[in-house]
Design a protein around this motif. Sequence first.
Motif, PDB file in Angstrom:
ATOM      1  N   ALA A 144       0.830  -1.203   0.000  1.00 49.15           N
ATOM      2  CA  ALA A 144       0.000   0.000   0.000  1.00 49.15           C
ATOM      3  C   ALA A 144       0.869   1.259   0.000  1.00 49.15           C
ATOM      4  CB  ALA A 144      -0.933  -0.002   1.210  1.00 49.15           C
ATOM      5  N   ARG A 145       1.914   1.264   0.841  1.00 47.39           N
ATOM      6  CA  ARG A 145       2.800   2.433   0.897  1.00 47.39           C
ATOM      7  C   ARG A 145       3.547   2.615  -0.422  1.00 47.39           C
ATOM      8  NH1 ARG A 145       4.122   0.056   6.098  1.00 47.39           N
ATOM      9  NH2 ARG A 145       2.980   1.137   7.770  1.00 47.39           N
ATOM     10  N   GLU A 146       3.985   1.500  -1.016  1.00 41.20           N
ATOM     11  CA  GLU A 146       4.694   1.588  -2.294  1.00 41.20           C
ATOM     12  C   GLU A 146       3.778   2.139  -3.388  1.00 41.20           C
ATOM     13  OE1 GLU A 146       7.575   1.470  -5.159  1.00 41.20           O
ATOM     14  OE2 GLU A 146       7.805   1.269  -2.983  1.00 41.20           O
ATOM     15  N   LEU A 147       2.529   1.710  -3.375  1.00 35.43           N
ATOM     16  CA  LEU A 147       1.568   2.229  -4.353  1.00 35.43           C
ATOM     17  C   LEU A 147       1.330   3.716  -4.148  1.00 35.43           C
ATOM     18  CD1 LEU A 147      -0.954  -0.752  -4.326  1.00 35.43           C
ATOM     19  CD2 LEU A 147       0.275   0.069  -6.339  1.00 35.43           C
ATOM     20  N   ALA A 148       1.208   4.121  -2.897  1.00 37.74           N
ATOM     21  CA  ALA A 148       1.008   5.545  -2.608  1.00 37.74           C
ATOM     22  C   ALA A 148       2.202   6.359  -3.095  1.00 37.74           C
ATOM     23  CB  ALA A 148       0.790   5.750  -1.112  1.00 37.74           C
ATOM     24  N   LYS A 149       3.401   5.811  -2.893  1.00 40.09           N
ATOM     25  CA  LYS A 149       4.609   6.496  -3.367  1.00 40.09           C
ATOM     26  C   LYS A 149       4.587   6.666  -4.880  1.00 40.09           C
ATOM     27  CE  LYS A 149       9.629   5.831  -3.628  1.00 40.09           C
ATOM     28  NZ  LYS A 149      10.754   4.900  -3.326  1.00 40.09           N
ATOM     29  N   ARG A 150       4.201   5.605  -5.589  1.00 38.66           N
ATOM     30  CA  ARG A 150       4.150   5.686  -7.063  1.00 38.66           C
ATOM     31  C   ARG A 150       3.102   6.688  -7.525  1.00 38.66           C
ATOM     32  NH1 ARG A 150       4.045  -0.736  -8.631  1.00 38.66           N
ATOM     33  NH2 ARG A 150       5.986  -1.352  -7.574  1.00 38.66           N
ATOM     34  N   ILE A 151       1.964   6.718  -6.819  1.00 40.66           N
ATOM     35  CA  ILE A 151       0.912   7.664  -7.189  1.00 40.66           C
ATOM     36  C   ILE A 151       1.408   9.094  -7.006  1.00 40.66           C
ATOM     37  CG2 ILE A 151      -1.377   8.533  -6.545  1.00 40.66           C
ATOM     38  CD1 ILE A 151      -2.072   5.579  -5.843  1.00 40.66           C
ATOM     39  N   ARG A 152       2.110   9.364  -5.900  1.00 39.88           N
ATOM     40  CA  ARG A 152       2.667  10.710  -5.675  1.00 39.88           C
ATOM     41  C   ARG A 152       3.633  11.085  -6.798  1.00 39.88           C
ATOM     42  NH1 ARG A 152       1.681  12.783  -0.695  1.00 39.88           N
ATOM     43  NH2 ARG A 152       1.172  11.349   1.010  1.00 39.88           N
ATOM     44  N   GLU A 153       4.492  10.135  -7.182  1.00 45.65           N
ATOM     45  CA  GLU A 153       5.476  10.414  -8.234  1.00 45.65           C
ATOM     46  C   GLU A 153       4.792  10.700  -9.563  1.00 45.65           C
ATOM     47  OE1 GLU A 153       7.836   6.913  -8.184  1.00 45.65           O
ATOM     48  OE2 GLU A 153       9.046   7.519  -6.446  1.00 45.65           O
ATOM     49  N   ALA A 154       3.706   9.993  -9.824  1.00 42.22           N
ATOM     50  CA  ALA A 154       3.011  10.156 -11.110  1.00 42.22           C
ATOM     51  C   ALA A 154       2.179  11.431 -11.156  1.00 42.22           C
ATOM     52  CB  ALA A 154       2.123   8.944 -11.377  1.00 42.22           C
ATOM     53  N   VAL A 155       1.574  11.793 -10.028  1.00 48.35           N
ATOM     54  CA  VAL A 155       0.617  12.915 -10.008  1.00 48.35           C
ATOM     55  C   VAL A 155       1.262  14.220  -9.574  1.00 48.35           C
ATOM     56  CG1 VAL A 155      -1.520  13.743  -8.950  1.00 48.35           C
ATOM     57  CG2 VAL A 155      -1.295  11.341  -9.598  1.00 48.35           C
ATOM     58  N   GLY A 156       2.246  14.138  -8.670  1.00 49.55           N
ATOM     59  CA  GLY A 156       2.836  15.345  -8.117  1.00 49.55           C
ATOM     60  C   GLY A 156       1.971  15.891  -6.987  1.00 49.55           C
ATOM     61  N   PRO A 157       2.273  17.094  -6.496  1.00 50.99           N
ATOM     62  CA  PRO A 157       1.489  17.674  -5.402  1.00 50.99           C
ATOM     63  C   PRO A 157       0.009  17.803  -5.785  1.00 50.99           C
ATOM     64  CG  PRO A 157       3.502  18.925  -5.775  1.00 50.99           C
ATOM     65  CD  PRO A 157       3.380  17.960  -6.916  1.00 50.99           C
ATOM     66  N   ASN A 158      -0.863  17.312  -4.910  1.00 49.62           N
ATOM     67  CA  ASN A 158      -2.300  17.343  -5.197  1.00 49.62           C
ATOM     68  C   ASN A 158      -3.057  17.417  -3.877  1.00 49.62           C
ATOM     69  OD1 ASN A 158      -5.069  16.299  -5.710  1.00 49.62           O
ATOM     70  ND2 ASN A 158      -4.305  16.025  -7.791  1.00 49.62           N
ATOM     71  N   GLU A 159      -3.671  18.574  -3.616  1.00 42.59           N
ATOM     72  CA  GLU A 159      -4.346  18.789  -2.337  1.00 42.59           C
ATOM     73  C   GLU A 159      -5.525  17.842  -2.143  1.00 42.59           C
ATOM     74  OE1 GLU A 159      -5.432  22.839  -1.886  1.00 42.59           O
ATOM     75  OE2 GLU A 159      -3.359  23.602  -1.992  1.00 42.59           O
ATOM     76  N   GLU A 160      -6.233  17.532  -3.221  1.00 44.06           N
ATOM     77  CA  GLU A 160      -7.407  16.666  -3.098  1.00 44.06           C
ATOM     78  C   GLU A 160      -7.010  15.231  -2.740  1.00 44.06           C
ATOM     79  OE1 GLU A 160      -9.852  16.833  -6.540  1.00 44.06           O
ATOM     80  OE2 GLU A 160     -10.155  18.994  -6.449  1.00 44.06           O
ATOM     81  N   LEU A 161      -5.894  14.767  -3.299  1.00 46.42           N
ATOM     82  CA  LEU A 161      -5.477  13.388  -3.037  1.00 46.42           C
ATOM     83  C   LEU A 161      -4.714  13.233  -1.725  1.00 46.42           C
ATOM     84  CD1 LEU A 161      -4.216  12.061  -6.507  1.00 46.42           C
ATOM     85  CD2 LEU A 161      -6.307  11.449  -5.300  1.00 46.42           C
ATOM     86  N   GLU A 162      -4.182  14.303  -1.203  1.00 48.29           N
ATOM     87  CA  GLU A 162      -3.298  14.204  -0.051  1.00 48.29           C
ATOM     88  C   GLU A 162      -3.926  13.486   1.140  1.00 48.29           C
ATOM     89  OE1 GLU A 162      -0.057  14.067   2.045  1.00 48.29           O
ATOM     90  OE2 GLU A 162      -0.167  14.747  -0.048  1.00 48.29           O
ATOM     91  N   PRO A 163      -5.186  13.788   1.531  1.00 48.90           N
ATOM     92  CA  PRO A 163      -5.758  13.073   2.682  1.00 48.90           C
ATOM     93  C   PRO A 163      -5.865  11.558   2.446  1.00 48.90           C
ATOM     94  CG  PRO A 163      -7.039  15.037   2.174  1.00 48.90           C
ATOM     95  CD  PRO A 163      -6.081  14.846   1.045  1.00 48.90           C
ATOM     96  N   VAL A 164      -6.208  11.170   1.205  1.00 49.51           N
ATOM     97  CA  VAL A 164      -6.344   9.741   0.896  1.00 49.51           C
ATOM     98  C   VAL A 164      -4.981   9.058   0.949  1.00 49.51           C
ATOM     99  CG1 VAL A 164      -7.087   8.064  -0.832  1.00 49.51           C
ATOM    100  CG2 VAL A 164      -8.341  10.212  -0.568  1.00 49.51           C
TER     101      VAL A 164
END
Length: 611
Positions: free
Chosen positions: A585-605
């Motif tokens: 789960a943490r690895e997936l979250a890391k990849r999502i951050r790398e792909a999307v960049g800073p995103n206020e809407e996604l940050e809480p999720v």
Amino acid sequence: MKVAVLPFNAAEGTKPAHGRQFAGFASEQLRAHAQADINTVSYLTQVQEQDGTTRMAYVNIAESLLPYDQLKELFSQAEVELVMDGTLSQNGDTFDMTVRFTAKDNEEPVYLESTTFPVADVFNQLHSLVKLLASKAEVELPEFLGGETMEFGTTNPQAFLDFLEGYDTLSYIQQANGMVAIEFSPQPAIDSLLLSVAADTLFQGPYQVLVQIARACAHFRIGTFEMIDAGLLRLTEIVPDQFLAYFALGEIHQAVNSLTKAAEYFEKALSLEDGDPAIYSRLGTVQIALGMPINAERNFRKAFAMEDEEKPSGDFLAMVLGQTGRNHEIPPLWKGVIEAHPQNAQAHSKYAVALFQMGKEEEAESAFELALEVLEDNTVVKRYYAPWLMKKGELDRAMDFYEDVLDLTPNDIQVLTEYAQTLEAAGREFEVPQVMKDILASNPDPNTRAQAMARLIELEQPKRVQNVEAAREKMEADDFLGAISSLKPLRNWLADYWKLWALLASAYNRTEQYVEAEEASRRLLELFPGCEPAFGELVTALHGQGKNDDAYHLMQYAATHNPNSLPIHINLALAAKRAGQRDEARELAKRIREAVGPNEELEPVLAEIEQ
């Protein structure tokens, strides 16, 4: 004479693939080389799987000869005059083969003979079978089939038998159009083909069939990536100087987004075969994805220069030029093709479209109009011109062009879809239902089917659809129980309307009726497997019932089939966490951050996933 050839029924302990392919080999030789009216019958049957899909499976009908009553049905249904069937059994290194010919309206066979022969004599026996079938079917054989011997590609009988087993699997995948039985694995075929290649490295058949199986499995998602990858790698070890296996390795690695490895394999293929434009083109597509536009352009240009007048890499080259701010170079690209090949309708059309995309509308229209005049066959031009005419508001002319195209390609789903949109824009909605029915009759993919069916229902059952929209309004007002009450009576009437099931799934989840939400979500995915929100609703329903492992496995499947979907990967990460797969789960979250960049809407999720 019209002849049907049935698979030889395999006895217990005998590979059914050999029974099918012995008969099929003789039939195919005459079809391919003597233009005989001979058709091989496949014992494929439909199987209803537990997941609700209808799949295909080979059946070995019996271990002995079929009774005449079953042959009689074939005579009446297929209108054949002669049927060849038989049996095959193997005991160690010995085959027993029985061959029978039965004529229409004659219960007694016109020929029946059994032969026992060693594996070492398989070539002579198959050649004799070819000549026997030709004799009974009254087909004149070409010299290379009618002589004392014929070519099989190898002199090693076991290598040939292993090849037939692998070829049988390829035939199965192709005939089933990828809808193979769930329990099917291509591994035995891969193993047999590798044995065949190793036994005779000069035998081209097994090498090429294994590459085709790898591509088919990757395309239809049969087996596992590891299985196909390992088979192809072993193939490159046995035959290191042929490029096709490396090319296939590049394809399958590109398909799973392993781009660096894909590029390596395509480059290796080029080192062995630098005269194939398809390799340059595929390498270019990988380099685009890797952010290497200069390298990609160089390879696309090499492919473009090698290709015939169709220029399939031209679209990729145009894409690179556009991405690097050189749109002005695209029209000359196609203009050069037109000058070299004045009757190339694709080049004329793409030249005009490129001018439109640069904002040169008058020049683009002139290019289209000139192409309509000078081309002997301007159907392709009409197909490209029609969307631009629609945008301009010249709806009558656009519809005329679409109709001309559909006269030649009545099952072109994309053209039918655009034609329907033009009809609606012209206020001719009453004609759209028939177009939707034409789309549904053209074997569309499930997602296109879902959308076409939805539009057909909306046009033919407007009052019921109004009730669905009323339920949507209730949901927007947070009246979820009211929405469910409105939707439930419509389930039978609108069973194929995916939008109803989407609303029901959401409403059930909002009211914590998770069992019902799961049922509605699964029905939605049956109708519309590409509906991304449906996976979210199903995951919510499964989590609500404590089925965290089921939710995790579901999202793994969804992510595999939708590798570029952000919502699905977020749901996968959430499901992984709830199933106890915290590191993943943490690895997936890391990849999502790398792909999307800073995103206020996604940050809480994402923060929740990483906790």
